[in-house]
Design a protein around this motif. Sequence first.
Motif: not given
Length: 637
Positions: A76-97
């Motif tokens: 991984a060269i960048q990581f983000r947790m998407l949808n953090r403004s919403k509830g944890p049911a839809v939090w989604s990790p994403r990484a550039q590699c």
Amino acid sequence: MELNYDIVVIGGGHAGCEAATAAANIGAKTCLVTMDMNKIAQMSCNPAIGGIAKGQIVREIDALGGHTGEVTDATAIQFRMLNRSKGPAVWSPRAQCDRGRFIWKWRETLDNTPNLSIWQDQADELLVENTTQGKRVTGVKTIWGVTINAKCVVITAGTFLNGLLHIGRKMIAGGRIAEPAVPNFTESITRHGIRSARMKTGTPVRIDKRSVDFSLMEIQNGENDYHQFSFMAPHRVLPQLPCWTCNTNKAVHDTLKSGLADSPLFNGQIQSIGPRYCPSIETKLVTFADKDQHPLFLEPEGVETNEMYLNGFSSSLPMEIQLEALRQIPAFRNLEVYRPGYAIEYDFFDPTQLTHSLESKIIAGLFLAGQVNGTTGYEEAAGQGIVAGINAALACASSSGNEDGDSEKSRFIMKRDESYIGVLIDDLVTKGVDEPYRMFTSRAEYRILLRQDDADARLTEKAYEIGAASRERYDWWIKKKDAIDVLTKFCESFPIKAKEINSALESTGTTPLRMGCKLIDLVARPQLDFPTLSNIIPELKEQLEKPENRNEEIAEATEIRIKYKGYIEREKIVADKMHRLEDIKIKDRFKYAEMNQLSTEARQKLEAINPETVAQASRIPGVSPSDINVLLVLLGR
């Protein structure tokens, strides 16, 4: 020349790698056949793993003993947790590699997997025999004349089956740019009665970062907190790099429109359907004609390369049009590229011809996973791959090699409330596809049960029981489970006195206490969280700072369970009700074509799919609740 294995996996992409390692880990002697050992798990499109719902799938693969999460964390060269403004049911990790390192990390994983061999070659013919029970796969023959005998074959050929590349009016056979297509293999499958069709996907231009004026773009940094994909993997070891954003403009659109007459998507050259949720830039211009601009994301391909990926600019327009249009963007006025975007058409097989184990209903021992089932995305492919590999290994381990389809012991099947992978496969085999299938959180009706933080809680113990997850993976989960239980019990038992905490509560904007309570009652409040409370309650701070592995993840998982306990329990009740219909088996019990009590559409759909259970029948498009009631009445239910 002949080679003999329990399982042969065709294709070294994301589905193939997970299928091969899963089968080998369970104990099956496995051979992975790939055209190029130097492009194992190639990221054919964007150099990223995860995203909305896709990140949950990667977490599930990790929980099942798969390797996509570990490889992603290592590269991984960048990581983000998407949808953090919403509830944890839809939090989604994403990484550039790092694209190159991703390949070699996967190659290292394959090379160190017991029971797994790699054979560099190209599949040319599926070998099938006729038995008294019907057709059964016996192996494959390659273009070099090698016969690979196997009890089970897993096909994960991606976009290579009769692949055809398009740039403008130019067409070249290929599975990816500069890589050959695979002819004949589709035909060796369809001659046995399996239906195939065509789909289309595409990829953007690759840019030389030395020609970009980054001062005219907006920087998009990643996150540097504790989150990652695998609970077991080391934390991010590579330098973390930013992405960059900009927008198209009217001049860009005018240039692109001037080339639409030569676009394969609009001149009749491409007839197949592309991905709705990842459209080409020319499709965006036509579909959203009122839009003056569209966002673009410039993503690094690796730590030591100048190559960058332009997300949002997938195109098959003539290459000179692509380049001229991009140079209308201020940051790209001096743009140089490595290669243009292109579209690709390829063969896939109707997934309603598969069981939930991803085994063919027509040819026993034949499993299919990935884009050959009509999906799009590395994560969807890898999720199918690990399920196909597990089930192929279980089929080999059974006494006959393929027990009856109703035998739960010979299959590993996840329900819709157990995983996004379960939702994905159920959608494929029940509903089929008329466009490349992409997973979204909205496709799952039990999202609060399928969170990214609890994949191991849902799946690891089951995977360990069948040999897919290692003892090490299981032990990591048990330690995490015990730590969550300890922290939960601490919150349930620790007393809070109103007079000692009310002033602190008022400062956080939450209602003061009228009487004492337990700590768990404060954690359940939406305005409060563990970090805030640990600054108020020293005993909690001490508990959170115990030298546990991944204690931040343990705290997050515990807090989510406490805050959303009511929602979780309510959704479990709904899921349990649906399980009653899942327990009612109906496969081969009705002659649907003769059932005049059912609607005409229901008869046709039920006859074609022959669902395993009443619940699966209820999810088939065209089968109404009244049709389901008819089945239940006839069953005496």
